[in-house]
Write an enzyme that holds these catalytic residues in place. Structure first.
Site, PDB file in Angstrom:
ATOM      1  N   GLU A  82       0.818  -1.213   0.000  1.00 38.17           N
ATOM      2  CA  GLU A  82       0.000   0.000   0.000  1.00 38.17           C
ATOM      3  C   GLU A  82       0.862   1.278   0.000  1.00 38.17           C
ATOM      4  OE1 GLU A  82      -4.214  -0.489   1.784  1.00 38.17           O
ATOM      5  OE2 GLU A  82      -2.792  -0.969   3.371  1.00 38.17           O
ATOM      6  N   HIS A 169     -11.102  -1.154   7.274  1.00 35.33           N
ATOM      7  CA  HIS A 169      -9.695  -1.257   6.948  1.00 35.33           C
ATOM      8  C   HIS A 169      -8.827  -0.550   7.997  1.00 35.33           C
ATOM      9  CE1 HIS A 169      -6.440  -0.317   3.619  1.00 35.33           C
ATOM     10  NE2 HIS A 169      -5.912  -0.764   4.727  1.00 35.33           N
TER      11      HIS A 169
HETATM   12 ZN   LIG Z   1      -3.938  -1.039   5.266  1.00 32.10          ZN
END
Ligand SMILES: [Zn+2]
Length: 243
Positions: A82, A169
Protein backbone atom coordinates in the site's frame (compact mmCIF):
# COMPACT_ATOMS: atom_id res chain seq x y z
CA UNK A 1 22.99 12.05 4.69
CA UNK A 2 22.81 12.87 8.40
CA UNK A 3 19.42 14.49 7.86
CA UNK A 4 18.26 11.41 5.92
CA UNK A 5 19.25 9.18 8.82
CA UNK A 6 17.53 11.44 11.32
CA UNK A 7 14.32 11.19 9.31
CA UNK A 8 14.61 7.38 9.20
CA UNK A 9 15.02 7.36 12.99
CA UNK A 10 11.97 9.55 13.43
CA UNK A 11 9.79 7.41 11.11
CA UNK A 12 10.90 4.29 13.01
CA UNK A 13 10.12 5.99 16.32
CA UNK A 14 6.64 6.91 15.10
CA UNK A 15 6.07 3.22 14.21
CA UNK A 16 7.23 2.14 17.67
CA UNK A 17 4.92 4.66 19.35
CA UNK A 18 1.86 3.64 17.30
CA UNK A 19 2.66 -0.05 17.77
CA UNK A 20 3.52 0.40 21.45
CA UNK A 21 0.20 2.11 22.12
CA UNK A 22 -1.61 -0.83 20.50
CA UNK A 23 -2.97 1.30 17.69
CA UNK A 24 -2.44 -1.23 14.97
CA UNK A 25 -2.92 -4.92 14.47
CA UNK A 26 0.18 -7.16 14.38
CA UNK A 27 2.53 -6.12 11.56
CA UNK A 28 -0.04 -4.08 9.63
CA UNK A 29 0.66 -0.43 9.02
CA UNK A 30 3.43 1.88 7.98
CA UNK A 31 4.66 5.41 8.48
CA UNK A 32 6.57 7.43 5.91
CA UNK A 33 8.17 10.83 5.55
CA UNK A 34 9.48 12.84 2.67
CA UNK A 35 13.27 12.82 2.52
CA UNK A 36 14.80 16.09 3.78
CA UNK A 37 15.43 17.22 0.16
CA UNK A 38 11.90 16.18 -0.86
CA UNK A 39 13.19 13.94 -3.66
CA UNK A 40 12.16 10.52 -2.34
CA UNK A 41 10.08 8.87 0.37
CA UNK A 42 11.31 7.03 3.48
CA UNK A 43 8.84 4.33 4.49
CA UNK A 44 8.60 1.37 6.85
CA UNK A 45 9.29 -1.74 4.81
CA UNK A 46 7.36 -5.00 4.81
CA UNK A 47 8.57 -8.47 3.95
CA UNK A 48 10.46 -11.51 5.15
CA UNK A 49 12.86 -9.63 7.44
CA UNK A 50 10.48 -7.07 8.92
CA UNK A 51 10.09 -6.87 12.69
CA UNK A 52 6.53 -5.51 12.98
CA UNK A 53 5.38 -1.95 13.56
CA UNK A 54 6.12 -1.92 17.27
CA UNK A 55 9.72 -3.06 16.85
CA UNK A 56 10.67 -0.96 13.83
CA UNK A 57 14.26 0.30 13.73
CA UNK A 58 15.80 2.83 11.33
CA UNK A 59 17.28 -0.12 9.35
CA UNK A 60 13.72 -1.19 8.54
CA UNK A 61 13.01 2.12 6.82
CA UNK A 62 13.69 2.07 3.08
CA UNK A 63 13.73 4.74 0.38
CA UNK A 64 11.21 4.56 -2.48
CA UNK A 65 10.55 6.88 -5.41
CA UNK A 66 7.20 8.52 -6.16
CA UNK A 67 6.04 5.51 -8.15
CA UNK A 68 6.62 3.32 -5.07
CA UNK A 69 9.75 1.64 -6.43
CA UNK A 70 12.35 0.60 -3.85
CA UNK A 71 15.57 2.64 -4.10
CA UNK A 72 17.60 1.07 -1.29
CA UNK A 73 17.45 -1.51 1.50
CA UNK A 74 18.23 -5.23 1.86
CA UNK A 75 16.61 -8.08 -0.10
CA UNK A 76 14.29 -9.20 2.69
CA UNK A 77 12.58 -5.82 2.90
CA UNK A 78 10.22 -4.40 0.27
CA UNK A 79 7.99 -1.37 -0.12
CA UNK A 80 4.59 -2.07 1.48
CA UNK A 81 1.98 -3.06 -1.09
CA UNK A 82 0.00 0.00 0.00
CA UNK A 83 2.93 2.36 -0.61
CA UNK A 84 0.55 4.19 -2.98
CA UNK A 85 -1.27 5.68 0.03
CA UNK A 86 1.97 7.53 0.75
CA UNK A 87 3.17 8.42 -2.75
CA UNK A 88 -0.29 9.64 -3.85
CA UNK A 89 -0.56 11.98 -0.89
CA UNK A 90 2.93 13.45 -1.40
CA UNK A 91 2.22 14.00 -5.09
CA UNK A 92 -1.15 15.66 -4.45
CA UNK A 93 -0.53 17.73 -1.33
CA UNK A 94 2.42 20.07 -0.79
CA UNK A 95 1.37 20.47 2.88
CA UNK A 96 2.11 16.79 3.57
CA UNK A 97 5.58 15.72 4.75
CA UNK A 98 4.56 12.63 6.72
CA UNK A 99 1.88 9.95 6.30
CA UNK A 100 0.78 7.24 8.72
CA UNK A 101 -1.41 4.31 7.76
CA UNK A 102 -2.50 1.91 10.52
CA UNK A 103 -5.39 -0.40 11.45
CA UNK A 104 -6.70 0.73 14.88
CA UNK A 105 -9.57 -1.62 15.75
CA UNK A 106 -11.77 0.84 17.68
CA UNK A 107 -11.69 3.41 14.88
CA UNK A 108 -12.41 0.73 12.27
CA UNK A 109 -15.52 -0.35 14.24
CA UNK A 110 -17.06 3.07 13.53
CA UNK A 111 -16.64 2.52 9.78
CA UNK A 112 -18.10 -0.99 10.04
CA UNK A 113 -21.20 0.20 11.92
CA UNK A 114 -21.40 3.47 9.95
CA UNK A 115 -21.49 5.52 13.15
CA UNK A 116 -20.09 9.05 13.20
CA UNK A 117 -17.49 10.08 15.78
CA UNK A 118 -19.40 12.78 17.67
CA UNK A 119 -18.19 15.81 19.64
CA UNK A 120 -19.07 14.40 23.07
CA UNK A 121 -16.36 16.15 25.10
CA UNK A 122 -14.64 19.50 25.21
CA UNK A 123 -12.01 20.32 27.80
CA UNK A 124 -11.25 16.61 28.28
CA UNK A 125 -9.19 16.74 25.07
CA UNK A 126 -9.64 19.92 22.97
CA UNK A 127 -7.17 18.81 20.29
CA UNK A 128 -9.12 15.68 19.37
CA UNK A 129 -12.37 17.66 19.58
CA UNK A 130 -10.80 20.03 17.04
CA UNK A 131 -10.34 17.12 14.68
CA UNK A 132 -13.98 16.07 15.04
CA UNK A 133 -15.21 19.63 14.42
CA UNK A 134 -13.03 19.86 11.31
CA UNK A 135 -14.90 16.87 9.93
CA UNK A 136 -13.57 13.33 9.56
CA UNK A 137 -13.97 11.94 6.03
CA UNK A 138 -14.30 8.25 5.16
CA UNK A 139 -12.96 6.40 2.13
CA UNK A 140 -15.85 4.05 1.36
CA UNK A 141 -14.07 1.02 -0.09
CA UNK A 142 -12.57 -1.75 2.00
CA UNK A 143 -9.81 -2.87 -0.36
CA UNK A 144 -6.04 -2.35 -0.10
CA UNK A 145 -4.63 0.68 -1.93
CA UNK A 146 -2.29 -1.09 -4.33
CA UNK A 147 -1.95 1.30 -7.29
CA UNK A 148 -1.90 4.97 -8.25
CA UNK A 149 -5.55 5.07 -9.25
CA UNK A 150 -6.75 3.79 -5.86
CA UNK A 151 -4.27 6.19 -4.25
CA UNK A 152 -5.89 9.09 -6.09
CA UNK A 153 -9.36 7.93 -4.95
CA UNK A 154 -8.19 7.94 -1.35
CA UNK A 155 -6.65 11.41 -1.77
CA UNK A 156 -9.97 12.66 -3.22
CA UNK A 157 -11.95 11.20 -0.30
CA UNK A 158 -9.56 12.78 2.19
CA UNK A 159 -9.72 16.26 0.64
CA UNK A 160 -7.66 18.77 2.59
CA UNK A 161 -8.15 17.00 5.93
CA UNK A 162 -5.48 15.66 8.26
CA UNK A 163 -7.13 12.28 8.80
CA UNK A 164 -9.26 9.84 6.84
CA UNK A 165 -11.12 6.72 7.94
CA UNK A 166 -10.98 3.75 5.59
CA UNK A 167 -14.04 1.54 5.75
CA UNK A 168 -13.40 -1.92 7.19
CA UNK A 169 -9.69 -1.26 6.95
CA UNK A 170 -7.93 1.46 8.95
CA UNK A 171 -6.93 5.10 8.94
CA UNK A 172 -4.56 7.42 7.13
CA UNK A 173 -3.23 10.60 8.72
CA UNK A 174 -0.92 13.30 7.42
CA UNK A 175 1.11 16.14 8.87
CA UNK A 176 3.77 18.73 8.20
CA UNK A 177 6.08 16.61 10.38
CA UNK A 178 6.34 13.03 11.62
CA UNK A 179 5.32 14.17 15.10
CA UNK A 180 2.21 15.92 13.82
CA UNK A 181 0.93 13.04 11.65
CA UNK A 182 1.56 10.55 14.48
CA UNK A 183 -0.30 12.67 17.04
CA UNK A 184 -3.24 13.00 14.63
CA UNK A 185 -3.50 9.21 14.61
CA UNK A 186 -3.34 9.04 18.42
CA UNK A 187 -6.01 11.76 18.76
CA UNK A 188 -8.31 10.15 16.25
CA UNK A 189 -8.02 6.89 18.17
CA UNK A 190 -8.77 8.72 21.43
CA UNK A 191 -11.90 10.28 19.91
CA UNK A 192 -13.10 6.87 18.74
CA UNK A 193 -12.29 5.18 22.07
CA UNK A 194 -14.29 7.77 24.01
CA UNK A 195 -17.24 7.57 21.61
CA UNK A 196 -17.16 3.80 21.80
CA UNK A 197 -17.07 3.67 25.59
CA UNK A 198 -19.79 6.31 25.90
CA UNK A 199 -21.99 4.26 23.57
CA UNK A 200 -21.43 1.18 25.75
CA UNK A 201 -22.40 3.13 28.86
CA UNK A 202 -25.45 4.34 26.97
CA UNK A 203 -26.96 7.59 25.72
CA UNK A 204 -23.91 9.71 24.81
CA UNK A 205 -24.76 13.39 24.26
CA UNK A 206 -23.05 15.91 22.06
CA UNK A 207 -21.67 18.83 24.04
CA UNK A 208 -23.88 21.96 23.90
CA UNK A 209 -23.85 24.01 20.66
CA UNK A 210 -22.65 26.96 22.70
CA UNK A 211 -19.53 25.01 23.70
CA UNK A 212 -18.94 23.80 20.16
CA UNK A 213 -19.08 27.47 19.06
CA UNK A 214 -16.62 28.34 21.83
CA UNK A 215 -14.06 25.77 20.65
CA UNK A 216 -14.60 26.69 16.97
CA UNK A 217 -13.95 30.29 17.86
CA UNK A 218 -10.74 29.48 19.69
CA UNK A 219 -9.60 27.38 16.76
CA UNK A 220 -10.26 30.18 14.26
CA UNK A 221 -8.35 32.68 16.37
CA UNK A 222 -5.40 30.29 16.42
CA UNK A 223 -5.70 29.82 12.66
CA UNK A 224 -5.95 26.02 12.67
CA UNK A 225 -5.07 23.06 14.81
CA UNK A 226 -2.93 23.67 17.83
CA UNK A 227 0.74 22.87 17.34
CA UNK A 228 1.36 23.96 20.89
CA UNK A 229 3.50 21.72 23.07
CA UNK A 230 4.05 19.35 20.18
CA UNK A 231 7.52 18.42 21.40
CA UNK A 232 6.37 17.82 24.96
CA UNK A 233 3.44 15.66 23.83
CA UNK A 234 5.78 13.72 21.54
CA UNK A 235 8.19 13.14 24.42
CA UNK A 236 5.33 11.94 26.60
CA UNK A 237 4.14 9.34 24.08
CA UNK A 238 7.72 8.26 23.41
CA UNK A 239 8.21 7.49 27.08
CA UNK A 240 4.75 6.03 27.59
CA UNK A 241 5.18 3.54 24.76
CA UNK A 242 8.84 2.84 25.53
CA UNK A 243 9.70 3.97 22.01
ZN1 LIG B 1 -3.94 -1.04 5.27
Amino acid sequence: MAADHETRELVAQSCRILGGLGLTKAATGHVSALSPDGKYVLVRARGRDERGVRYTTAEQIIAVDFSGKKLDGPDGLEAPQEVFIHTSLYKARPDVRCVTHIHPSTVVLFTICDKPIEPIYGAYDPSSLDMILEGIPTYGRSITITDDELGRDLVAAMGDKKVCLMRGHGITTVGASVEEATLHAIRLNEAAEMNYRAALLGGPRRIPDEDIAHFRNKREKRGGSSGKNLEAVWRYYTELSGA
